[in-house]
Design an enzyme around this catalytic site. Structure first.
Site, PDB file in Angstrom:
ATOM      1  N   SER A  78      92.167  23.954  30.823  1.00 45.47           N
ATOM      2  CA  SER A  78      92.346  25.382  31.999  1.00 45.47           C
ATOM      3  C   SER A  78      91.773  26.432  32.735  1.00 45.47           C
ATOM      4  O   SER A  78      90.499  26.249  32.049  1.00 45.47           O
ATOM      5  CB  SER A  78      92.981  25.890  30.761  1.00 45.47           C
ATOM      6  OG  SER A  78      93.650  26.044  29.823  1.00 45.47           O
ATOM      7  N   ASP A 116      84.316  33.025  19.279  1.00 46.26           N
ATOM      8  CA  ASP A 116      83.853  32.576  17.966  1.00 46.26           C
ATOM      9  C   ASP A 116      85.172  33.495  17.089  1.00 46.26           C
ATOM     10  O   ASP A 116      84.779  34.394  17.130  1.00 46.26           O
ATOM     11  CB  ASP A 116      82.934  32.468  17.902  1.00 46.26           C
ATOM     12  CG  ASP A 116      82.696  31.890  16.204  1.00 46.26           C
ATOM     13  OD1 ASP A 116      83.815  31.206  15.641  1.00 46.26           O
ATOM     14  OD2 ASP A 116      81.540  31.489  15.461  1.00 46.26           O
TER      15      ASP A 116
END
Length: 789
Positions: A251, A326
Site C-alpha cells: 500500500s 501493534d
C-alpha cells in the site's frame, strides 16, 4: 465376432461423445444463465421508488436512487449479481465456516477464526446499531437476498460444488466487518510468527529478528527541525557506510497541496497492495447517488459490506494504507501444575472459560468439535505443554464498539472537512490504517486511524506475563495525541506503511513499519517543481528500487573479492530499475534470496519466507557468526565468507545473464482453474507472464519462491486498484482495477481491465449525474411494482 465388438465400441464412443457434448452445452447454458441482467427493466416489489443503474463501457456501475435504503438495496443487488461467491467465501472465512463449503483442507482457518470470535463480537454489537444504520444494512442484505432468489442460476462455483447460497445475515455482515479490521493488522503483525520463532530458537535468539525503525527513514508526519529532505535522503541513503534496514508490506497513498500541483488544486493518489494472483480481484468499484440524502460517492467497496472504503464524493477524497501499529498482545498464562483448566491471574487461580464450537465439514459424516480455552486476556491460541504454559491473544478489536465502526463507515461517504474525516477514521474500530485526505478547498491531511494501545512497557514481540496487572494495556491514546497532519508547509504527505511520527509524540509508537517505498516517493515528491495528474500516475507505475541498491553495494564487494571485476563494473551502473527486462535486477535479487536460504533456512525452515529483507540485512551485517554455520552439516562450521561465496556461485549458475522477468512471473487464476477442461472453456487462468518490480518499488510486486522451480518466483501481491483525483475536475478522476468488475468468467467485464492495469493506462469515471448519463452504455431500471401498476 471381432467386427461386432468393434462396432459396439464405436457405438459406445459415439454415445459417450454425444453425452459429453450435450453435458457441455447444458453446463455452458447453465453458466450463461447466471449472468445478471445489465439493461432493460427489472420489477422489484421491495423497492420504494425506481432505481437506475448506469454502466459505462468497462462495466462500472453507478446507482441513482431517491432514497438511501433503495440505493443500498441496489448495491446489495449488484454485489450479489457480480460477486456472490466472493461474498460467500468472505463471510465463511470470517465466521469460521469455510469447511462447510470446501472440505477438511480449510479446517485450520475455521479453527483460528472461531477462536478469534468475530461472530461472537458481531452478535454482541448488532443490538447496539442505531436505527438508521440498521435500516441501511437491512436494505443491503435484502438486495443480496432478492438477487439470489430470482436469478435463473447461481454462479458456476455452486453448480460444481453442489452447494446452495445460504441467506446472508446481519450477524455475518458484522462478522465480516470485524474480520476486515483484524485482517489489516494481520497483514503487518508478526506476533504469532515471532512466537513460533521464539519456540524454535529460544527467546534470546528470537530478539535478533527484531529491529527499530531506522534513523535514516522518513516519517509521514513532518518532523520538528527537519532539514531538507531531498538533501538528507541523498546524503544519508546513498552514503557508503550506511545500510538501511528494510521492511515492506503493501500500500501507497499520497496527497499533494495546491502549491505543489500544476492545476492549483489538491490531489490524492492511492494504490493499496493486496493479493493479485486470484480471480476475481478483491475490490468492487461503484458509485452511489441520492440527491435527497446528499449522497454522491464513488469508490471501492468489499463485496459483503455496503461501505465505500476508499474514494471520493466530489468534495473530499480519502484512502488508506496498512498502519503497522501493534494492536495485539500475546500473554503467557501460568497454568496450574495439576489442572490445565486453571490459570493464575496474579492473585488467585481462575478457571478458563471453555468454549465449544461445532464445525461442519463438506464430505465428512461427523462434524469437528472444537474445544478451546479463553482467559481474561483473550482466546488461547498456542499451548506449550513442555512449559505448562498457554498463550492468549489480546486484540484491540475485543475492546472497541463494532456498532460505532458501522456508523463511521457510513459517514465516510459524506465527508466534508478534515475534522469530520479525523473523527470518522478514528472510530473505525480496530482497523489498523493510515488515512490520507484531500478536498476541493485545497486542504490535504493525514490521520492514523488505528487505536494505539497505552502500554506500560516497551513492546518486544515476545509474550508478556499475563498474571502481572501492571503489564496490561491502560486504554488507548486520545485523538489529540494520535499522529496527524494538516496542510504541511512542504506541500505533500505520503504513507507507504512507514512509521508515522516520532518527534511530535510523547510516547513510543510500537509496531512493524516499512522503510523502503517511502524513500522513493519522498525523493519524487521532494522535487522542486509542480506535479500533474500524469506525474501521479507515473509515480504509481514507478519501478525504481532504492532499497535494493544497498544490496547492490554488498554484491559489488563480493564480486570483486571473487575476481569478477567486469561484472562488478557492469553492476555498478545499475540505476535501481526493477523492470522485467533488467538483468542487473535479477542478479541482485537472486543473490539476496540465495544468501537468505544458505544462512537461515536451517534455523527458520518454512518461516524463512516471512523474513523480510530488512531483518535479514540486520542479521547479515550485525548478527552473530553462528547464523552462518549450517546446522545440517554436523562435521564443519561454515564462515560468513563461505556462505556468501556459496550464494554467489549458485546465483551465477541460475542467472546466466537473463532478465528479471524470466525469474519473476505473474499468473492470475480462479481457484477452479486447476480443473483443466473447465479452465480452458471458461478462461479461468491468465499467465504466467514476465513481471517486474519488487516489494520496495512503488509499483510493487511481493513474491514467493516457486517450490516446483527453485530460483524462480511468483508475484503474489501488487496494486489492487489505482486511483488519482485532481480536484480541479472531480469528473476526471481516474481508476483502474487489476482484472474486472465481474466475478463471472463468462462476463465481458471479468478481465477487461487487465491490459490497462498492466500498462499504466487509466479509466475516467465521472461523479456528476449528467456526465454519468453521457458515458453510460448500459442502463438498467429497477422498478417497484407500484410503478407498473
Amino acid at each position: 465376432m471381432r467386427r461386432k465388438i468393434l462396432q459396439l465400441m464405436l457405438v459406445i464412443f459415439v454415445v459417450v461423445a454425444l453425452l459429453v457434448v450435450v453435458a457441455s452445452f447444458w453446463g455452458y447454458a447453465t453458466f450463461k444463465s447466471s449472468l445478471p441482467v445489465l439493461e432493460g427493466e427489472v420489477q422489484i416489489p421491495l423497492l420504494k421508488e425506481s432505481v437506475t443503474v448506469y454502466r459505462d463501457s468497462m462495466g462500472i456501475p453507478q446507482v441513482v436512487a431517491r432514497s438511501e435504503t433503495d440505493a443500498y438495496f441496489a448495491l446489495g443487488y449488484l454485489h450479489a449479481a457480480d460477486r456472490l461467491f466472493q461474498i460467500d467465501l468472505t463471510r465463511r472465512v470470517a465466521t469460521g465456516r469455510l469447511s462447510e463449503l470446501l472440505g477438511p483442507s480449510t479446517l485450520y482457518i475455521d479453527r483460528y477464526q472461531r477462536m478469534l470470535g468475530h461472530y461472537r463480537l458481531a452478535k454482541k454489537f448488532v443490538a447496539q446499531l442505531d436505527s438508521q444504520d440498521r435500516e441501511r444494512l437491512q436494505a443491503y442484505l435484502k438486495g443480496i437476498a432478492y438477487w439470489v432468489k430470482h436469478t435463473d442460476a447461481l454462479p458456476f462455483e455452486y453448480l460444481l460444488l453442489r452447494k446452495e447460497f445460504k441467506p446472508y445475515t446481519m450477524e455475518e455482515l458484522m462478522s465480516v466487518l470485524s474480520f476486515q479490521t483484524w485482517f489489516a493488522n494481520y497483514l503487518q503483525s508478526s506476533d504469532t510468527r515471532f512466537l513460533q520463532i521464539a519456540e524454535r530458537l529460544g527467546r534470546e535468539k528470537a530478539k535478533d529478528f527484531e529491529k527499530p525503525y531506522p534513523v535514516w527513514a522518513p516519517f509521514t508526519v513532518p518532523q520538528q527541525n527537519q532539514f531538507s529532505l531531498q538533501t538528507w535522503l541523498f546524503k544519508r541513503y546513498f552514503s557508503e557506510d550506511l545500510l538501511p534496514y528494510h521492511m515492506a508490506h503493501s500500500s501507497n497513498s499520497w496527497v499533494v497541496a495546491p502549491q505543489k500541483s500544476a492545476s492549483g488544486f489538491a490531489m490524492l493518489a492511492s494504490d493499496p497492495h493486496l493479493e493479485t494472483r486470484r480471480l476475481p480481484q478483491f475490490w468492487y468499484l461503484c458509485g452511489l447517488h441520492v440527491n435527497a440524502a446528499n449522497l454522491h460517492v464513488l469508490g471501492i467497496s468489499t463485496p459483503g459490506l455496503p461501505f465505500t472504503i476508499m474514494g471520493h464524493n466530489g468534495k473530499a477524497a480519502w484512502a488508506f494504507t496498512v498502519g503497522g501499529i501493534d494492536v495485539s498482545e500475546i500473554y503467557q498464562e501460568k497454568r496450574h501444575p495439576q489442572d490445565s483448566t486453571l490459570y493464575f491471574n496474579g492473585h488467585k487461580w481462575y478457571r478458563c472459560q471453555t468454549l465449544v464450537d461445532t464445525i461442519y465439514i463438506s464430505g465428512e459424516d461427523e462434524p469437528y468439535i472444537l474445544r478451546y480455552k479463553q482467559t481474561e486476556n483473550g482466546p488461547v491460541i498456542w499451548t506449550a505443554d513442555s512449559m505448562k504454559a498457554d498463550y492468549a491473544l489480546h486484540w484491540a478489536g475485543f475492546d472497541v464498539n463494532l456498532a460505532k465502526s458501522v456508523q463511521a463507515a457510513f459517514r465516510l461517504a459524506k465527508l466534508d472537512n478534515f475534522e469530520d474525516f479525523r473523527r470518522a477514521v478514528t472510530s473505525f474500530g480496530a482497523l489498523d490504517a493510515n488515512w490520507t485526505y484531500a478536498d476541493i478547498r485545497g486542504n490535504i491531511g493525514y490521520q492514523l486511524g488505528t487505536p494505539i494501545p497505552i502500554r506500560p512497557f516497551k513492546s518486544t514481540k515476545l509474550p508478556v506475563p499475563g498474571w502481572i496487572d501492571s503489564l496490561k494495556w491502560q486504554g488507548f491514546q486520545p485523538l489529540e495525541k494520535t499522529p496527524h497532519s494538516l496542510n504541511p508547509q512542504r506541500g505533500w504527505l505520503a504513507t507507504c506503511n512507514n512509521k508515522q511520527d516520532d518527534a511530535n509524540l510523547d510516547y513510543p509508537l510500537m509496531g512493524k513499519f516499512a522503510a523502503d517505498r517511502i524513500l522513493r516517493i519522498s525523493e519524487l515528491l521532494s522535487q522542486n517543481r509542480k506535479f500533474s495528474v500524469q506525474d501521479m500516475q507515473n509515480f504509481q507505475m514507478d519501478r525504481v528500487d532504492r532499497y535494493h541498491q544497498r544490496w547492490q553495494k554488498i554484491l559489488l564487494g563480493v564480486l570483486r573479492q571473487n575476481g569478477r571485476y567486469a561484472l562488478a563494473d557492469r553492476l555498478k551502473k545499475w540505476d535501481g530499475s526493477m523492470e522485467s527486462d533488467s538483468r542487473e535486477a535479477a542478479l541482485v535479487m537472486l543473490f539476496l534470496q540465495n544468501l537468505k536460504k544458505y544462512m537461515l533456512e536451517d534455523e527458520l525452515g518454512e518461516q524463512l519466507k516471512f523474513l523480510f529483507d530488512d531483518r535479514f540485512e540486520q542479521i547479515y551485517l550485525q548478527g552473530p557468526d553462528d547464523y552462518f554455520d549450517d546446522l545440517r552439516t554436523k562435521d564443519k562450521i561454515e564462515s560468513r565468507e563461505e556462505i556468501t561465496n556459496r550464494a554467489l556461485q549458485t546465483t551465477l549458475e541460475q542467472w546466466q545473464d537473463r532478465p528479471w522477468g524470466e525469474f519473476l512471473t505473474l499468473t492470475m487464476a480462479h481457484p477452479f482453474a486447476r480443473v483443466p477442461l473447465l479452465s480452458n472453456v471458461l478462461n479461468l487462468k491468465y499467465g504466467p507472464i514476465p513481471w517486474g518490480g519488487s516489494e520496495a518499488t512503488l509499483n510493487a510486486a511481493f513474491f514467493w519462491e516457486d517450490k516446483q522451480n527453485p530460483g524462480h518466483f511468483k508475484a503474489i501481491v501488487g496494486p489492487s486498484w489505482r486511483f488519482v483525483i485532481d480536484f480541479s475536475d472531480p469528473d476526471q478522476a481516474s481508476f483502474v482495477l487489476p482484472a474486472g468488475i465481474s466475478g463471472n468468467p463468462l462476463s465481458p467485464y471479468f478481465f477487461n481491465f487487465f491490459e490497462y492495469w498492466k500498462s499504466g493506462k487509466r479509466w475516467i469515471v465521472p461523479i456528476s449525474p449528467e456526465k454519468i448519463k453521457q458515458r453510460a452504455k448500459l442502463t438498467l431500471k429497477l422498478t417497484p411494482m407500484t410503478d407498473r401498476e
